[in-house]
Design a protein around this motif. Structure first.
Motif, mmCIF file in Angstrom:
data_model
loop_
_atom_site.group_PDB
_atom_site.id
_atom_site.type_symbol
_atom_site.label_atom_id
_atom_site.label_comp_id
_atom_site.label_asym_id
_atom_site.label_seq_id
_atom_site.Cartn_x
_atom_site.Cartn_y
_atom_site.Cartn_z
ATOM 1 N N UNK A 398 39.452 38.005 36.978
ATOM 2 C CA UNK A 398 39.315 37.140 36.611
ATOM 3 C C UNK A 398 38.157 36.438 37.590
ATOM 4 N N UNK A 399 38.534 36.728 38.833
ATOM 5 C CA UNK A 399 38.192 36.133 40.261
ATOM 6 C C UNK A 399 36.614 37.204 40.661
ATOM 7 N N UNK A 400 36.819 38.371 39.717
ATOM 8 C CA UNK A 400 35.580 39.450 39.966
ATOM 9 C C UNK A 400 34.667 38.559 38.832
ATOM 10 N N UNK A 401 35.133 38.395 37.844
ATOM 11 C CA UNK A 401 34.448 38.041 36.360
ATOM 12 C C UNK A 401 33.078 36.666 37.293
ATOM 13 N N UNK A 402 34.497 35.554 37.447
ATOM 14 C CA UNK A 402 33.821 34.140 38.171
ATOM 15 C C UNK A 402 32.745 34.328 39.220
ATOM 16 N N UNK A 403 32.297 35.457 39.829
ATOM 17 C CA UNK A 403 31.588 36.023 41.137
ATOM 18 C C UNK A 403 30.112 36.265 40.819
ATOM 19 N N UNK A 404 30.872 37.330 39.316
ATOM 20 C CA UNK A 404 29.881 38.005 39.101
ATOM 21 C C UNK A 404 28.575 37.129 38.390
ATOM 22 N N UNK A 405 28.941 36.493 37.618
ATOM 23 C CA UNK A 405 27.760 35.366 37.023
ATOM 24 C C UNK A 405 27.520 34.831 37.598
ATOM 25 N N UNK A 406 26.767 33.206 37.077
ATOM 26 C CA UNK A 406 26.374 32.289 37.482
ATOM 27 C C UNK A 406 25.091 31.423 36.546
#
Length: 607
Positions: A398-406
């Motif tokens: 979940x943390x990596x998904x939040x960091x990888x998008x935008x």
């Protein structure tokens, strides 16, 4: 003349601590500022090289330096705002290349570690070269070194952000004020922790929110990662590796579209080189997106355009970019798309296997030589460890998904990448359904296999003992006291008595081939074949002849009959019999004519 020596009074402990603290703070400030400067310089050199090699530069050197500062802030996770849009409305740019984040983190980690160890190099050099210096704790306080590095880093990051605000890509002050200090605090703290030998006390304090029974699963008593932590790392590695493989396979499958998008972006080699570098920096992001695709939720390419293995609705206005060329076509998924589910299946199996290895380590040599044998976990504890590993994997993804998008713009381009809560729910569902049964089943298998082998060996020993009681034919015979004392063979037979005891009843000579094996004796085989009875040295009837059993036929294999119950009753029954488990209980009918080795129990006669 009288020589007088002036002795300087040693400073007080308070002054010493203040001096060490001030020197440690100065060293930390210097290290943090140097780390920030090196990061900015690296981005500036790269951007300047691309600007110089560009055939049509849009701005001067000042514009390139503004872009370098903005990219450095973007690498920390800060969101940028692009002002030169066609509509004139500022558009956000918030997809940070995760590969660029490694440079600031590494520089901060190294600066904090060096600042903590800064006082260790100012020791006297009066020691001999052959004397090994014992490692001592760092002289700089961890709080002092950590605060110095963070403050020094932010002292350089603040003017860099102010400078980047004058360019085309302006930093968002909210994101900059949150992301840059957060990266500095975490990376510097990890560096100080590494300089102190990675103690487990800080981690135990952080794990205080977990129940007492779950803390050893994350952090072991010796400070090493627990079973759940190792299983989490293995599961995350499998998911990210599988996502990267999916991206590579899709790029190869859409090779023509990928090449065409690269050629359409720019015509010069410098521009294409810049695009390739940008794609390389976005490879970790693509791996996370691929993992989200394999898990089921997929990712979003603009508002209302979701891409997943079941159905894909990519946006028709996607810009020509090599990584976006790997997006599956619009429509319902096929078997090829559903095959991506292999990645979470393998991840669940790996997590369960890792937990089972830790749960049943004692059954498969899990203890080191000289260590105590660890107890096998219960089924409930194994299931809890697998469930905790699944939860931790879901949190990491979940943390990596939040960091990888935008966002890449406003309105329809306001969201790109996976949705973090959907990825967390899918990861928890996949691993929870697969890892827990796998861990419990593998643990039961690892605990049951040694018992099955022991029962099989015990059954073989019981069958051998029953056969010996019934007079069954075997390789060794029940010798009793006579066999231990040795058997004297006829001297006139060819070869003499093989393995017979020496004259005088030497007990050591009754072993197997001269080696003292109690309860095993070799009879006078040749003497028996010639019809001569081999009697023991004490005059007792030999148990190897036909006279020992009334009305028994002559048996040339009698010296090799096996009785494991009476011949080895005084020894460790299980240990000794396992040495002969490889021998068949019923040998072939051919006579055993192989020559016996010479008797080495007595020195040769020097006649």
């Amino acid at each position: 003349m009288i020589e007088m020596t002036a002795r300087r009074r040693s400073p007080s402990p308070l002054r010493t601590r203040m001096r060490d603290r001030s020197s440690g703070l100065v060293g930390g400030l210097t290290g943090g500022a140097l780390a920030a400067g090196l990061g900015l310089a690296s981005f500036a050199v790269l951007v300047m090289l691309l600007w110089i090699s560009s055939p049509y530069p849009d701005s001067g050197p000042g514009g390139a330096m503004h872009v370098a500062a903005a990219l450095w802030l973007l690498a920390h996770g800060a969101e940028l705002v692009r002002t030169d849009t066609l509509s004139g409305v500022p558009a956000p740019l918030g997809i940070p290349p995760l590969l660029l984040l490694t440079l600031p983190v590494w520089l901060l980690h190294r600066a904090a570690r060096d600042a903590t160890d800064g006082g260790g190099g100012e020791e006297d050099d009066d020691f001999g070269e052959g004397i090994e210096v014992v490692a001592s704790p760092p002289l700089v306080s961890p709080r002092t070194a950590w605060a110095g590095v963070v403050l020094g880093y932010l002292a350089v990051a603040t003017p860099a952000a102010l400078y980047a605000a004058g360019g085309v890509l302006r930093p968002s002050w909210v994101w900059t004020g949150v992301c840059v200090p957060l990266v500095a605090v975490v990376a510097a703290g990890a560096g100080v922790w590494s300089a102190y030998g990675r103690p487990g006390r800080p981690l135990r304090r952080l794990l205080g929110v977990l129940p007492v029974g779950l803390r050893p699963l994350v952090l072991g008593p010796d400070g090493r990662p627990g079973v759940a932590a190792r299983a989490t790392a293995a599961g995350v590695a499998v998911l990210l590796g599988g996502g990267a493989l999916l991206v590579v396979a899709s790029l190869v499958w859409h090779g023509a579209a990928t090449q065409a998008s690269l050629l359409r972006l720019t015509e010069g080699w410098s521009g294409r080189f810049a695009v390739v570098l940008l794609c390389a920096a976005l490879v970790p992001n693509a791996a996370v997106w691929g993992a989200a695709y394999a898990l089921g939720p997929g990712f979003v390419l603009g508002a209302g355009h979701a891409v997943g293995p079941l159905v894909s609705a990519p946006a028709p206005f996607l810009p020509p970019f090599p990584l976006l060329a790997a997006v599956p076509e619009a429509g319902e998924g096929t078997l090829v798309h559903w095959a991506a589910a292999v990645v979470p299946v393998v991840a669940g199996g790996v997590v369960g296997w890792t937990v089972a290895r830790g749960a049943a380590a004692a059954e498969r040599g899990g203890t080191r030589p000289g260590g105590t044998r660890a107890a096998v976990w219960s089924t409930g504890r194994t299931a809890r460890a697998a469930a905790l590993a699944s939860v931790l994997c879901a949190a990491v993804l979940a943390g990596l998904a939040a960091l990888s998008g935008g966002p890449l713009g406003s309105a329809a381009l306001s969201r790109f990448g996976p949705v973090w809560w959907q990825v967390a729910a899918a990861t928890l569902a996949w691993l929870g359904l697969l890892a827990i049964p796998t861990a419990v089943g593998v643990r039961a298998w690892r605990c049951r296999t040694p018992r099955a082998e022991e029962s099989k060996a015990g059954k073989q020993r019981e069958e051998a003992a029953d056969g010996a009681r019934k007079g069954g034919r075997g390789w060794f015979t029940r010798t009793g006291v006579a066999g231990i004392a040795g058997v004297a063979g006829g001297t006139g037979a060819a070869g003499g008595a093989r393995g017979a005891g020496r004259a005088g009843g030497d007990e050591d000579a009754g072993g197997l081939w001269g080696v003292g094996a109690p309860g095993v004796a070799w009879g006078a085989e040749d003497g028996e074949r010639s019809g001569r009875d081999a009697s023991p040295a004490n005059g007792a009837p030999s148990p190897h002849t036909s006279d020992s059993v009334p009305n028994a036929p002559h048996d040339p294999y009698a010296p090799f009959e096996h009785d494991a119950l009476y011949g080895l009753r005084d020894q460790d029954h299980d240990a000794d019999l396992e040495l002969y488990d490889f021998l068949p209980s019923d040998p072939a009918a051919e006579p055993y004519d192989a020559p016996a080795p010479p008797d080495r129990s007595s020195p040769p006669d020097n006649a």
